[in-house]
Scaffold this motif. Structure first.
Motif, PDB file in Angstrom:
ATOM      1  N   ILE A 154      17.988   9.194  25.619  1.00  0.00           N
ATOM      2  CA  ILE A 154      17.587   8.965  24.236  1.00  0.00           C
ATOM      3  C   ILE A 154      18.059  10.166  23.429  1.00  0.00           C
ATOM      4  O   ILE A 154      17.665  11.301  23.690  1.00  0.00           O
ATOM      5  CB  ILE A 154      16.060   8.786  24.111  1.00  0.00           C
ATOM      6  CG1 ILE A 154      15.616   7.566  24.911  1.00  0.00           C
ATOM      7  CG2 ILE A 154      15.649   8.644  22.651  1.00  0.00           C
ATOM      8  CD1 ILE A 154      14.131   7.379  24.973  1.00  0.00           C
ATOM      9  N   ILE A 155      18.925   9.926  22.470  1.00  0.00           N
ATOM     10  CA  ILE A 155      19.523  10.950  21.609  1.00  0.00           C
ATOM     11  C   ILE A 155      20.111  12.079  22.455  1.00  0.00           C
ATOM     12  O   ILE A 155      19.877  13.261  22.227  1.00  0.00           O
ATOM     13  CB  ILE A 155      18.515  11.490  20.577  1.00  0.00           C
ATOM     14  CG1 ILE A 155      17.865  10.333  19.835  1.00  0.00           C
ATOM     15  CG2 ILE A 155      19.211  12.383  19.559  1.00  0.00           C
ATOM     16  CD1 ILE A 155      16.861  10.756  18.796  1.00  0.00           C
ATOM     17  N   VAL A 193       9.786  12.418  25.980  1.00  0.00           N
ATOM     18  CA  VAL A 193      10.348  12.225  24.642  1.00  0.00           C
ATOM     19  C   VAL A 193      10.196  13.508  23.827  1.00  0.00           C
ATOM     20  O   VAL A 193      11.038  13.824  22.983  1.00  0.00           O
ATOM     21  CB  VAL A 193       9.679  11.017  23.944  1.00  0.00           C
ATOM     22  CG1 VAL A 193      10.112  10.899  22.503  1.00  0.00           C
ATOM     23  CG2 VAL A 193      10.015   9.729  24.688  1.00  0.00           C
ATOM     24  N   ILE A 247      13.146  16.050  23.524  1.00  0.00           N
ATOM     25  CA  ILE A 247      14.247  15.881  22.576  1.00  0.00           C
ATOM     26  C   ILE A 247      14.108  16.973  21.521  1.00  0.00           C
ATOM     27  O   ILE A 247      13.037  17.173  20.959  1.00  0.00           O
ATOM     28  CB  ILE A 247      14.208  14.485  21.932  1.00  0.00           C
ATOM     29  CG1 ILE A 247      14.383  13.409  22.998  1.00  0.00           C
ATOM     30  CG2 ILE A 247      15.279  14.357  20.862  1.00  0.00           C
ATOM     31  CD1 ILE A 247      14.156  12.012  22.502  1.00  0.00           C
ATOM     32  N   GLY A 294      14.208   1.074  25.583  1.00  0.00           N
ATOM     33  CA  GLY A 294      14.825   2.372  25.349  1.00  0.00           C
ATOM     34  C   GLY A 294      15.606   2.394  24.046  1.00  0.00           C
ATOM     35  O   GLY A 294      15.569   3.373  23.295  1.00  0.00           O
ATOM     36  N   LYS A 295      16.329   1.298  23.766  1.00  0.00           N
ATOM     37  CA  LYS A 295      17.064   1.192  22.505  1.00  0.00           C
ATOM     38  C   LYS A 295      16.097   1.175  21.324  1.00  0.00           C
ATOM     39  O   LYS A 295      16.345   1.780  20.284  1.00  0.00           O
ATOM     40  CB  LYS A 295      17.928  -0.075  22.481  1.00  0.00           C
ATOM     41  CG  LYS A 295      19.275   0.102  23.092  1.00  0.00           C
ATOM     42  CD  LYS A 295      20.064   1.041  22.220  1.00  0.00           C
ATOM     43  CE  LYS A 295      21.468   1.180  22.741  1.00  0.00           C
ATOM     44  NZ  LYS A 295      22.163   2.296  22.126  1.00  0.00           N
ATOM     45  N   GLU A 298      14.884   4.642  20.801  1.00  0.00           N
ATOM     46  CA  GLU A 298      15.943   5.457  20.184  1.00  0.00           C
ATOM     47  C   GLU A 298      16.108   5.123  18.705  1.00  0.00           C
ATOM     48  O   GLU A 298      16.289   6.016  17.876  1.00  0.00           O
ATOM     49  CB  GLU A 298      17.262   5.247  20.921  1.00  0.00           C
ATOM     50  CG  GLU A 298      18.349   6.178  20.476  1.00  0.00           C
ATOM     51  CD  GLU A 298      19.553   6.153  21.391  1.00  0.00           C
ATOM     52  OE1 GLU A 298      20.461   6.957  21.154  1.00  0.00           O
ATOM     53  OE2 GLU A 298      19.588   5.354  22.339  1.00  0.00           O
ATOM     54  N   ASN A 299      16.020   3.846  18.359  1.00  0.00           N
ATOM     55  CA  ASN A 299      16.128   3.452  16.950  1.00  0.00           C
ATOM     56  C   ASN A 299      14.967   4.008  16.132  1.00  0.00           C
ATOM     57  O   ASN A 299      15.154   4.438  14.991  1.00  0.00           O
ATOM     58  CB  ASN A 299      16.184   1.928  16.819  1.00  0.00           C
ATOM     59  CG  ASN A 299      17.484   1.362  17.336  1.00  0.00           C
ATOM     60  OD1 ASN A 299      18.484   2.052  17.413  1.00  0.00           O
ATOM     61  ND2 ASN A 299      17.460   0.102  17.717  1.00  0.00           N
ATOM     62  N   GLU A 318      15.661   7.708  15.645  1.00  0.00           N
ATOM     63  CA  GLU A 318      16.733   7.945  14.678  1.00  0.00           C
ATOM     64  C   GLU A 318      16.311   7.590  13.259  1.00  0.00           C
ATOM     65  O   GLU A 318      16.933   8.027  12.295  1.00  0.00           O
ATOM     66  CB  GLU A 318      17.979   7.174  15.069  1.00  0.00           C
ATOM     67  CG  GLU A 318      18.667   7.758  16.289  1.00  0.00           C
ATOM     68  CD  GLU A 318      19.847   6.943  16.763  1.00  0.00           C
ATOM     69  OE1 GLU A 318      20.020   5.802  16.290  1.00  0.00           O
ATOM     70  OE2 GLU A 318      20.583   7.453  17.607  1.00  0.00           O
TER      71      GLU A 318
END
Length: 119
Positions: free
Chosen positions: A4-5, A19, A22, A53-54, A57-58, A61
């Motif tokens: 993730i990122i 997380v 990050i 996971g996507k 991540e979205n 972001e």
């Protein structure tokens, strides 16, 4: 192991703590992101599927602040600018000494140099 990122998420670690690794996301922000993505407080990295996971991540972001490598680049550019215009803070960065007024008489003689030390 999901990414993730640009940060790998270990499979056996609690997801909220993973997380938070990050760069730019703290523990409280991590808890909020995991809750929005639909993960429980005890979920682990192995519970992260590709679609979840996507989604995570979205959501990360969507935060209006730079994260990960973008934040590192932004901070290094600020330090490089201070060194370039020859400010006092820039000279302290260049010498590897404390920048924000800490004492150097007994402590901080050997400030750990960052990997991206600006010279």
């Amino acid at each position: 192991m999901p990414f993730i990122i640009g940060t790998s998420i270990p499979e056996d670690k609690v997801l909220v703590q993973s997380v938070a690794h990050i760069y730019g996301i703290g523990l409280s922000q991590s808890k909020i992101l995991c809750k929005k993505a639909g993960f429980g407080s005890d979920s682990r990295g192995r519970n992260v599927t590709f679609s979840k996971g996507k989604n995570l991540e979205n959501l990360a972001e969507a935060i209006p602040l730079p994260l990960g490598p973008d934040l590192r680049r932004f901070q290094n550019d600020k330090i490089r600018r201070l060194c370039l215009i020859s400010t006092y803070r820039g000279s302290r960065h260049r010498k590897g000494l404390p920048v924000r007024g800490q004492r150097t008489h007994t402590n901080a003689k050997k400030r750990p140099l960052l990997k991206s030390n600006v010279n």
